[in-house]
Scaffold this motif. Structure first.
Motif, short mmCIF file in Angstrom:
data_model
loop_
_atom_site.label_atom_id
_atom_site.label_comp_id
_atom_site.label_asym_id
_atom_site.label_seq_id
_atom_site.Cartn_x
_atom_site.Cartn_y
_atom_site.Cartn_z
N THR A 12 0.85 -1.20 0.00
CA THR A 12 0.00 0.00 0.00
C THR A 12 0.88 1.24 0.00
O THR A 12 2.10 1.15 0.20
CB THR A 12 -0.86 0.03 1.28
N GLU A 13 0.23 2.39 -0.14
CA GLU A 13 0.98 3.66 -0.10
C GLU A 13 1.67 3.80 1.26
O GLU A 13 2.82 4.22 1.36
CB GLU A 13 0.00 4.82 -0.33
N LYS A 68 2.97 7.17 -3.80
CA LYS A 68 1.79 6.47 -4.31
C LYS A 68 1.95 4.96 -4.06
O LYS A 68 3.06 4.49 -3.81
CB LYS A 68 1.66 6.71 -5.83
N ARG A 71 0.51 0.06 -7.41
CA ARG A 71 -0.43 -0.16 -8.52
C ARG A 71 -0.74 1.13 -9.27
O ARG A 71 -1.34 1.14 -10.33
CB ARG A 71 -1.71 -0.83 -8.02
N CYS A 72 -0.35 2.26 -8.71
CA CYS A 72 -0.64 3.57 -9.29
C CYS A 72 0.46 3.97 -10.27
O CYS A 72 1.64 3.86 -9.95
CB CYS A 72 -0.64 4.54 -8.12
N GLN A 73 0.09 4.41 -11.46
CA GLN A 73 1.08 4.87 -12.44
C GLN A 73 1.58 6.26 -12.02
O GLN A 73 0.76 7.18 -11.90
CB GLN A 73 0.41 5.02 -13.81
N ASN A 76 0.67 9.53 -14.12
CA ASN A 76 -0.58 10.29 -13.99
C ASN A 76 -0.56 11.25 -12.82
O ASN A 76 -1.52 11.97 -12.59
CB ASN A 76 -1.75 9.31 -13.79
N GLN A 77 0.48 11.20 -12.03
CA GLN A 77 0.49 11.99 -10.79
C GLN A 77 1.47 13.16 -10.83
O GLN A 77 1.62 13.87 -9.85
CB GLN A 77 0.87 11.09 -9.59
N ASN A 97 6.30 5.48 -6.50
CA ASN A 97 5.33 4.47 -6.10
C ASN A 97 6.06 3.22 -5.58
O ASN A 97 5.50 2.15 -5.50
CB ASN A 97 4.39 4.10 -7.25
#
Ligand code: ATP
Ligand code: MG
Length: 470
Positions: A12-13, A68, A71-73, A76-77, A97
């Motif tokens: 997780t983050e 992040k 799983r987060c790209q 996009n952030q 991430n």
């Protein structure tokens, strides 16, 4: 790389923050007090922001980090990190991430992506990140930027004074280091803050009274001669990271190496108007009693070395440990006067007799050239005034029965320092009480308490000025 072994695509983050980012920051030399978490920047909260050092209101954030989940790209952030950089004006940004790492540099309003690495590439380039984003570089850069800004504001103030000469503006204080500010040809008064009873408030009194004296325009040098190094750390200096690892000298070198002068050991710290020069201590001093005892004319070593820099200061305070015969003698032999912090409580009061005996012994060795400024009350419980006055009576009784008692006045009540949690908490944050108002992590009531206590230290400082001004 060891840092990556505890994270996976399912992490997780929070895992990335705890298992990767925090260990990473620590490996770059940062401590928990250097960063703030979940800081509002614009309409969102950045995960980490690192501001160093914290000596002026022009806090310059060095690094903003957005974390992040794997799983987060991170692609996009990027906008989010850009937004944080613009709002905070931080120099560097890190977006990760846990699998990918993108580092940015803010060149005015232009944000440049320096690199985007996967774990392997990040590990291969680890040394570069350590140098660019690590604590020692961040301190150097922040200090440089602060100096430039201070010089700019000083010039603006000088110009404004031409247009608004009346009461609206006072000309700026010299904003350079204590020792290099234009000096009046005076000689500092050297005072040991002395009490061989432990925990009576020697270090806390020294730090905050010195800050108050500096606030009142006095030039102050502090000498930490206690192996506990509480004064050093309480003013935000880490004896290992900021002194030893930077190849700087501390009190142990000053006492034992002929060629080391006081000026070689000084670290200057600034908190807005307050400037303090500090000779840091180190735990290794606790192993040096034998070395010190063998030193030739060791009792006078500090006195001799201080004589070379006395003209640069108005006040020099020495903060010794509660019981460590040799360094206490060295401190007292180097001093013109003694200030005795005490609590209005049974044990500290009973210890006074021993304190005065020790001062008498030193006076005998020095033909009486050691004044006692008096007893400064610390940790005064304002809601137990009855008990305090009983203790005061007891204290006066002890003083009346001691040959030195007549020359040991108890400081007036307006100088008594109240017992307040915030006084005990600020050393852990590395700044004097006076700086608490700029700490955005403190609540309004904590800031009010800090101001109340600092006002008492100001009264104490004014009283010391009164006592020491001919
Ligand atoms: N006014 C105050 N209100 C609350 N706590 C205080 C106050 N002054 C000091 N303290 C706390 O009391 C403890 C002892 O204070 P300090 O370290 O200044 O004493 P000291 O005499 O220097 O101790 P040592 O003998 O170990 O060097 C510390 O935890 C400090 O934070
Ligand atoms: Mg102490």
């Amino acid at each position: 790389m060891k840092l990556f072994k505890n994270i996976s695509r399912k992490s997780t983050e929070k895992d990335i923050e705890q298992k990767l980012v925090i260990p990473l920051l620590k490996s770059w030399g940062y401590q928990e007090s250097d960063w703030q978490r979940e800081v509002w920047l614009g309409r969102k909260r950045a995960d980490f922001i690192l501001c160093l050092p914290n000596q002026t209101p022009f806090q310059i954030p060095y690094l903003v980090i957005e974390v992040k989940a794997p799983r987060c790209q991170i692609n996009n952030q990027i906008w989010q990190l850009h937004d944080y950089l613009r709002h905070s004006q931080a120099l560097f940004g890190l977006l990760t991430n846990g699998l990918e790492f993108q580092v940015f540099y803010q060149n005015h309003q232009d944000i440049i992506s320096l690199c985007r690495y996967n774990q392997q590439e990040f590990a291969d380039n680890f040394q570069r990140f350590h140098i660019v984003l690590g604590r020692p570089t961040s301190i150097r850069v922040s200090q440089y930027l602060q100096k430039t800004r201070i010089a700019f504001h000083q010039q603006v103030m000088i110009n404004l004074c031409k247009f608004f000469p009346a009461n609206a503006l006072t000309p700026p204080n010299p904003m350079t280091s204590n020792a290099s500010s234009p000096t009046t040809p005076t000689s500092a008064i050297v005072t040991t803050v002395f009490n061989n009873k432990g925990g009576v408030g020697k270090t806390t009194t020294t730090i905050n009274m010195a800050a108050a004296l500096s606030h009142l325009g006095k030039r102050v040098l502090l000498i930490d001669i206690d192996p506990q190094a509480n004064l050093t750390t309480g003013l935000g200096i880490d004896p290992l990271l900021d002194v030893e690892q930077q190849d700087k000298k501390d009190i142990t070198h000053l006492l034992t190496e002929n060629g080391v002068n006081v000026a070689d050991t000084i670290i200057s710290k600034r908190w807005n108007k307050i400037v303090l020069d500090i000779v840091p201590s180190h735990i290794r001093l606790s192993d040096m009693e034998a070395t010190l005892i063998q030193g030739i004319d060791i009792d006078r070593v500090l006195a001799k070395k201080l004589s070379k820099i006395r003209a640069n200061y108005d006040y020099i305070f020495i903060d010794p440990p509660p019981s460590f015969g040799k360094v206490n003698t060295i401190s007292l032999m180097a001093s013109d006067s003694v200030l005795i912090p005490t609590q209005l409580a049974p044990y500290p009061i009973r210890a006074l007799e021993y304190v005065m005996n020790r001062i008498m012994a030193i006076r005998a060795a020095r033909d009486g050239q050691l004044n006692v400024l008096g007893l400064a009350v610390s940790m005064y419980n304002r809601s137990a005034t009855k008990q305090a006055y009983e203790m005061l009576q007891e204290m006066n009784r002890i003083l009346n029965h001691h040959p030195l008692g007549a020359m040991v006045p108890v400081f007036p009540e307006n100088t008594w320092i109240p017992q307040r949690n915030i006084v005990a908490n600020t050393p852990g944050k590395g700044y004097p009480l006076a700086w608490a108002e700029y700490d955005s992590n403190l609540s309004t009531s904590e800031k009010e308490a800090a101001l109340d206590a600092f006002n008492a230290y100001l009264e104490l400082a004014k009283y010391v000025i009164q006592l020491t001004t001919p």
